[in-house]
Design an enzyme around this catalytic site. Structure first.
Site, PDB file in Angstrom:
ATOM      1  N   ARG A  88      24.751 -32.047   9.608  1.00 44.02           N
ATOM      2  CA  ARG A  88      24.395 -30.758   9.040  1.00 44.02           C
ATOM      3  C   ARG A  88      25.267 -29.635   9.583  1.00 44.02           C
ATOM      4  NH1 ARG A  88      18.655 -32.129   7.640  1.00 44.02           N
ATOM      5  NH2 ARG A  88      17.807 -30.361   6.521  1.00 44.02           N
ATOM      6  N   ARG A 122       5.651 -29.707  -1.941  1.00 46.51           N
ATOM      7  CA  ARG A 122       5.885 -31.040  -1.386  1.00 46.51           C
ATOM      8  C   ARG A 122       4.701 -31.447  -0.510  1.00 46.51           C
ATOM      9  NH1 ARG A 122      11.404 -32.239   1.598  1.00 46.51           N
ATOM     10  NH2 ARG A 122      10.936 -30.339   2.753  1.00 46.51           N
TER      11      ARG A 122
HETATM   12  P1  ADP Z   1      14.897 -33.245   0.720  1.00 42.74           P
HETATM   13  O1  ADP Z   1      14.710 -34.518   1.518  1.00 42.74           O
HETATM   14  O2  ADP Z   1      16.288 -33.086   0.214  1.00 42.74           O
HETATM   15  O3  ADP Z   1      14.394 -32.036   1.424  1.00 42.74           O
HETATM   16  P2  ADP Z   1      12.742 -34.303  -0.976  1.00 42.74           P
HETATM   17  O4  ADP Z   1      13.215 -35.643  -1.409  1.00 42.74           O
HETATM   18  O5  ADP Z   1      11.708 -34.273   0.087  1.00 42.74           O
HETATM   19  O6  ADP Z   1      13.999 -33.377  -0.582  1.00 42.74           O
HETATM   20  O7  ADP Z   1      12.230 -33.545  -2.273  1.00 42.74           O
HETATM   21  C1  ADP Z   1      11.664 -32.221  -2.188  1.00 42.74           C
HETATM   22  C2  ADP Z   1      10.465 -32.121  -3.134  1.00 42.74           C
HETATM   23  O8  ADP Z   1      10.924 -32.180  -4.482  1.00 42.74           O
HETATM   24  C3  ADP Z   1       9.440 -33.254  -2.989  1.00 42.74           C
HETATM   25  O9  ADP Z   1       8.155 -32.719  -3.224  1.00 42.74           O
HETATM   26  C4  ADP Z   1       9.832 -34.247  -4.088  1.00 42.74           C
HETATM   27  O10 ADP Z   1       8.706 -34.976  -4.578  1.00 42.74           O
HETATM   28  C5  ADP Z   1      10.377 -33.308  -5.165  1.00 42.74           C
HETATM   29  N1  ADP Z   1      11.486 -33.890  -5.943  1.00 42.74           N
HETATM   30  C6  ADP Z   1      12.472 -34.725  -5.525  1.00 42.74           C
HETATM   31  N2  ADP Z   1      13.323 -35.013  -6.523  1.00 42.74           N
HETATM   32  C7  ADP Z   1      12.875 -34.347  -7.624  1.00 42.74           C
HETATM   33  C8  ADP Z   1      13.321 -34.239  -8.995  1.00 42.74           C
HETATM   34  N3  ADP Z   1      14.416 -34.877  -9.431  1.00 42.74           N
HETATM   35  N4  ADP Z   1      12.598 -33.450  -9.817  1.00 42.74           N
HETATM   36  C9  ADP Z   1      11.481 -32.792  -9.375  1.00 42.74           C
HETATM   37  N5  ADP Z   1      11.017 -32.859  -8.119  1.00 42.74           N
HETATM   38  C10 ADP Z   1      11.697 -33.618  -7.241  1.00 42.74           C
HETATM   39  P1  ADP Z   2      14.898 -30.801   4.547  1.00 37.47           P
HETATM   40  O1  ADP Z   2      15.982 -31.736   4.109  1.00 37.47           O
HETATM   41  O2  ADP Z   2      13.757 -30.764   3.629  1.00 37.47           O
HETATM   42  O3  ADP Z   2      15.422 -29.435   4.882  1.00 37.47           O
HETATM   43  P2  ADP Z   2      14.606 -32.277   7.081  1.00 37.47           P
HETATM   44  O4  ADP Z   2      13.380 -33.084   7.249  1.00 37.47           O
HETATM   45  O5  ADP Z   2      15.884 -32.987   6.856  1.00 37.47           O
HETATM   46  O6  ADP Z   2      14.270 -31.250   5.944  1.00 37.47           O
HETATM   47  O7  ADP Z   2      14.806 -31.327   8.343  1.00 37.47           O
HETATM   48  C1  ADP Z   2      13.765 -30.551   8.867  1.00 37.47           C
HETATM   49  C2  ADP Z   2      14.265 -29.709  10.051  1.00 37.47           C
HETATM   50  O8  ADP Z   2      14.678 -30.592  11.111  1.00 37.47           O
HETATM   51  C3  ADP Z   2      15.488 -28.850   9.767  1.00 37.47           C
HETATM   52  O9  ADP Z   2      15.131 -27.588   9.203  1.00 37.47           O
HETATM   53  C4  ADP Z   2      16.084 -28.711  11.170  1.00 37.47           C
HETATM   54  O10 ADP Z   2      15.375 -27.774  11.947  1.00 37.47           O
HETATM   55  C5  ADP Z   2      15.832 -30.086  11.760  1.00 37.47           C
HETATM   56  N1  ADP Z   2      16.962 -31.014  11.498  1.00 37.47           N
HETATM   57  C6  ADP Z   2      16.955 -32.115  10.702  1.00 37.47           C
HETATM   58  N2  ADP Z   2      18.160 -32.718  10.699  1.00 37.47           N
HETATM   59  C7  ADP Z   2      18.957 -31.970  11.523  1.00 37.47           C
HETATM   60  C8  ADP Z   2      20.320 -32.060  11.936  1.00 37.47           C
HETATM   61  N3  ADP Z   2      21.132 -33.032  11.491  1.00 37.47           N
HETATM   62  N4  ADP Z   2      20.780 -31.107  12.785  1.00 37.47           N
HETATM   63  C9  ADP Z   2      20.001 -30.127  13.263  1.00 37.47           C
HETATM   64  N5  ADP Z   2      18.708 -29.974  12.898  1.00 37.47           N
HETATM   65  C10 ADP Z   2      18.188 -30.887  12.046  1.00 37.47           C
END
Ligand code: ADP
Ligand code: ADP
Ligand code: ZN
Length: 210
Positions: A88, A122
């Site tokens: 990241r 979510r």
């Molecule tokens: P990330 O890991 O990138 O943060 P998530 O996979 O957790 O994202 O998805 C974020 C939210 O959006 C979840 O509530 C998931 O169910 C929903 N989501 C994921 N893909 C889609 C899509 N193609 N269309 C609508 N909602 C989605």
């Molecule tokens: P999302 O993809 O929905 O933003 P994640 O579950 O990947 O959420 O991450 C949640 C939180 O965990 C981030 O907002 C950050 O604070 C921390 N985090 C996750 N991955 C990393 C990373 N590679 N480096 C630094 N912080 C991280």
């Protein structure tokens, strides 16, 4: 040779959702720094205690902590690997390069106005980490995971205010990682709008084409 793929894209773009399917159907091992850090927070490990404040503020946990975490995991992981949420920052991308070869970076793109709605609705499973959306991917029974029966909860950082901070962190610190992989010639961008199966199809096609 076993593929090693990095999933990139802003918070809420669908990395976790797509990774879950790739694990189920393609036998990838998923390494998610977000999941590992949340587990550390839940168990109250030294890493979790240090990470908690950054996560709640929507900021990145310091590079040395997450790099250490990834190093440990990669050392005990065999076969095809999917990195979800790592790297990241440029520092993390450069460190990863020293640890292993990355074959492909898949950058999932979704318009910002859609991301907030995806994240605030979510729901995540406390036991297995499965992800749902109250409108787009609802569980069959409210508050209960379809896959394992575990309890569903809303992450404490899935509020509108924290999402805005996470989006800013993404733009400032994570967007350069896409450029890093573009320069290496391994970046593939995928349209993350449309249904979950549609996006999965696009990712699969991208992986097959290499
Ligand atoms: P990330 O890991 O990138 O943060 P998530 O996979 O957790 O994202 O998805 C974020 C939210 O959006 C979840 O509530 C998931 O169910 C929903 N989501 C994921 N893909 C889609 C899509 N193609 N269309 C609508 N909602 C989605
Ligand atoms: P999302 O993809 O929905 O933003 P994640 O579950 O990947 O959420 O991450 C949640 C939180 O965990 C981030 O907002 C950050 O604070 C921390 N985090 C996750 N991955 C990393 C990373 N590679 N480096 C630094 N912080 C991280
Ligand atoms: Zn579950």
């Amino acid at each position: 040779m076993d593929l090693k793929i990095v999933l990139l894209g802003p918070p809420g773009c669908g990395k976790g959702t797509q990774a879950e399917r790739l694990v189920a159907e393609m036998k990838f091992t998923k390494i998610s720094t977000g999941d590992l850090l949340r587990e550390g927070v839940r168990l109250g490990t030294p890493l979790g205690l240090e990470a908690k404040g950054y996560m709640e503020a929507g900021r990145l946990v310091p590079d040395e902590l997450v790099i250490g975490l990834i190093k440990e995991k990669l050392a005990v992981t065999h076969g095809p690997v999917l990195l979800d949420g790592f790297p990241r920052s440029l520092e993390q991308a450069r460190s990863l390069e020293k640890l292993t070869r990355i074959d492909m970076a898949v950058d999932i793109q979704v318009n910002e106005d859609k991301l907030v709605h995806r994240i605030v609705m979510r729901r995540s499973c406390k036991s297995c980490g499965a992800v749902y959306h109250l409108e787009f991917s609802p569980p069959k029974h409210a508050d209960k995971c379809d896959k394992c029966g575990g309890e569903l909860y809303q992450r404490s950082d899935d509020t509108e205010q924290t999402v805005r901070a996470r989006l800013k962190t993404y733009k400032d610190q994570t967007l350069p990682v896409s450029q890093f992989y573009r320069e290496k010639g391994v970046l593939h961008t995928v349209d993350g709008e449309g249904s979950i199966p549609q996006v999965y199809e696009r990712i699969m096609n991208t992986i097959k084409k290499g």
